[in-house]
Enzyme design. Structure first.
Site, PDB file in Angstrom:
ATOM      1  N   CYS A   1       0.825  -1.299  -0.025  1.00 49.46           N
ATOM      2  CA  CYS A   1       0.010  -0.092   0.046  1.00 49.46           C
ATOM      3  C   CYS A   1       0.783   1.218   0.077  1.00 49.46           C
ATOM      4  O   CYS A   1       1.559   1.256   0.917  1.00 49.46           O
ATOM      5  CB  CYS A   1      -0.977   0.057   1.311  1.00 49.46           C
ATOM      6  SG  CYS A   1      -1.822   1.520   1.337  1.00 49.46           S
TER       7      CYS A   1
ATOM      8  N   TYR B   1      -7.714   4.583  -9.472  1.00 47.32           N
ATOM      9  CA  TYR B   1      -7.389   3.876  -8.086  1.00 47.32           C
ATOM     10  C   TYR B   1      -8.331   2.633  -8.268  1.00 47.32           C
ATOM     11  O   TYR B   1      -8.188   1.588  -7.971  1.00 47.32           O
ATOM     12  CB  TYR B   1      -7.724   4.550  -6.857  1.00 47.32           C
ATOM     13  CG  TYR B   1      -7.402   3.633  -5.680  1.00 47.32           C
ATOM     14  CD1 TYR B   1      -6.118   3.124  -5.231  1.00 47.32           C
ATOM     15  CD2 TYR B   1      -8.303   3.598  -4.640  1.00 47.32           C
ATOM     16  CE1 TYR B   1      -5.719   2.415  -4.209  1.00 47.32           C
ATOM     17  CE2 TYR B   1      -8.176   2.620  -3.554  1.00 47.32           C
ATOM     18  CZ  TYR B   1      -6.859   2.169  -3.333  1.00 47.32           C
ATOM     19  OH  TYR B   1      -6.800   1.564  -2.131  1.00 47.32           O
TER      20      TYR B   1
ATOM     21  N   GLU C   1       0.990  -0.433  -7.110  1.00 54.80           N
ATOM     22  CA  GLU C   1       1.254   0.834  -6.184  1.00 54.80           C
ATOM     23  C   GLU C   1       2.650   1.145  -5.903  1.00 54.80           C
ATOM     24  O   GLU C   1       3.189   0.472  -5.370  1.00 54.80           O
ATOM     25  CB  GLU C   1       0.247   0.632  -5.040  1.00 54.80           C
ATOM     26  CG  GLU C   1      -1.295   0.498  -5.172  1.00 54.80           C
ATOM     27  CD  GLU C   1      -1.850   0.694  -3.871  1.00 54.80           C
ATOM     28  OE1 GLU C   1      -1.556   1.230  -2.915  1.00 54.80           O
ATOM     29  OE2 GLU C   1      -3.110   0.157  -3.876  1.00 54.80           O
TER      30      GLU C   1
ATOM     31  N   ASP D   1      -2.994  -7.052   2.595  1.00 51.67           N
ATOM     32  CA  ASP D   1      -3.297  -6.550   1.326  1.00 51.67           C
ATOM     33  C   ASP D   1      -2.777  -7.465   0.252  1.00 51.67           C
ATOM     34  O   ASP D   1      -1.811  -7.782  -0.040  1.00 51.67           O
ATOM     35  CB  ASP D   1      -2.411  -5.169   1.287  1.00 51.67           C
ATOM     36  CG  ASP D   1      -2.953  -4.092   1.835  1.00 51.67           C
ATOM     37  OD1 ASP D   1      -4.303  -3.930   2.624  1.00 51.67           O
ATOM     38  OD2 ASP D   1      -2.103  -3.251   2.462  1.00 51.67           O
TER      39      ASP D   1
ATOM     40  N   TYR E   1       0.051  -5.027  -4.945  1.00 54.75           N
ATOM     41  CA  TYR E   1       0.821  -5.056  -3.767  1.00 54.75           C
ATOM     42  C   TYR E   1       1.977  -5.770  -3.648  1.00 54.75           C
ATOM     43  O   TYR E   1       2.864  -6.084  -3.013  1.00 54.75           O
ATOM     44  CB  TYR E   1       0.058  -5.461  -2.461  1.00 54.75           C
ATOM     45  CG  TYR E   1      -1.233  -4.509  -2.605  1.00 54.75           C
ATOM     46  CD1 TYR E   1      -1.316  -3.301  -1.943  1.00 54.75           C
ATOM     47  CD2 TYR E   1      -2.656  -5.230  -2.599  1.00 54.75           C
ATOM     48  CE1 TYR E   1      -2.615  -2.599  -1.660  1.00 54.75           C
ATOM     49  CE2 TYR E   1      -3.725  -4.616  -2.369  1.00 54.75           C
ATOM     50  CZ  TYR E   1      -3.717  -3.470  -1.833  1.00 54.75           C
ATOM     51  OH  TYR E   1      -4.741  -2.627  -1.643  1.00 54.75           O
TER      52      TYR E   1
ATOM     53  N   CYS F   1      -1.947   2.303   7.535  1.00 49.28           N
ATOM     54  CA  CYS F   1      -0.580   2.098   7.063  1.00 49.28           C
ATOM     55  C   CYS F   1      -0.109   0.587   7.295  1.00 49.28           C
ATOM     56  O   CYS F   1      -0.267   0.185   8.188  1.00 49.28           O
ATOM     57  CB  CYS F   1       0.505   2.752   7.969  1.00 49.28           C
ATOM     58  SG  CYS F   1       2.059   2.546   7.404  1.00 49.28           S
TER      59      CYS F   1
ATOM     60  N   CYS G   1      19.306  -5.306   6.386  1.00 46.68           N
ATOM     61  CA  CYS G   1      19.714  -5.385   4.915  1.00 46.68           C
ATOM     62  C   CYS G   1      21.409  -5.222   5.135  1.00 46.68           C
ATOM     63  O   CYS G   1      21.661  -4.108   5.610  1.00 46.68           O
ATOM     64  CB  CYS G   1      19.355  -4.379   4.002  1.00 46.68           C
ATOM     65  SG  CYS G   1      19.846  -4.651   2.297  1.00 46.68           S
TER      66      CYS G   1
END
Length: 216
Positions: A53, A84, A96, A131, A136, A199, A208
């Site tokens: 998202c 959208y 997205e 999602d 996504y 969110c 990472c």
């Protein structure tokens, strides 16, 4: 989104037709007032990422020192100038995404890649958390060969780190940057306009190695 949402990419022939004219969007960034579509300062560079998202993803990047402006939009599909609602049908092929314009003398592309990997789960295929759907998917869309090399090196390094923690293979697509279509005005800077808004992003908790002794 419902679990039965389309998980297969449409073909060019089966994709929605879209429209010739761009949809309406903001002229300037809601937080910093800089023009979304430029002009940008000379020497600045652009990165394009899909991490789920785009509301939460954009906020992660606009907060970074060295990032000039961010914008949310759609890329990687077939439908020109999609809405959208069209993207949500799964019949545009678009992801997205967030466009990040940055000063490479203040923040490097490798720095952005580290943020990209650590702020979502790149092993989930056509979803991110709850999602579900092709919009996504995890994606890095490179602007040039230098970005491509850095993206591929960081992917290999992070995949090794993830597998060391028992996570599955990375499903992130690494592709040349396609045309970017700006999302509607109400999506731009969404979590600044709606501080209590949804969110859905979250990382794996695995660091990472880029930026900690590993060169991308």
């Amino acid at each position: 989104m419902a679990a039965d949402k389309l998980l297969d990419m449409p073909t060019r022939e089966s994709a929605l037709p879209g429209r010739a004219e761009p949809i309406r969007t903001d002229e300037v960034h809601y937080v910093n007032g800089r023009p979304l579509k430029g002009p940008y300062p000379e020497g600045f560079e652009t990165a394009l990422f899909g991490m789920g998202c785009f509301w939460g993803v954009e906020r992660v990047f606009w907060k970074l020192p060295g990032v000039w402006v961010t914008a949310v939009g759609y890329a990687g599909g077939f439908t020109p100038n999609p809405t959208y609602e069209e993207v949500c049908t799964g019949r545009t092929g678009h992801n997205e995404v967030v466009e990040v314009v940055f000063n490479p003398h203040e923040i490097t592309y490798q720095d952005l890649l580290k943020v990209f990997w650590e702020n979502h789960d790149p092993t989930q295929g056509m979803r991110q958390g709850g999602d579900v759907g092709t919009q996504y998917r995890s994606g890095i869309y490179y602007a040039d060969e230098a970005q491509k090399a850095a993206a591929e090196a960081s992917k290999a390094a992070y995949e090794e780190a993830l597998q060391a923690k028992g996570l599955g293979p990375i499903t992130t697509e690494v592709l040349p940057a396609p045309e970017f279509y700006y999302a509607e005005d109400y999506h731009q800077g969404y979590l600044a306009k709606n501080p209590g808004g949804y969110c859905g992003i979250g990382g794996t908790g695995v660091t990472c190695p880029i930026g900690v002794g590993v060169e991308a």
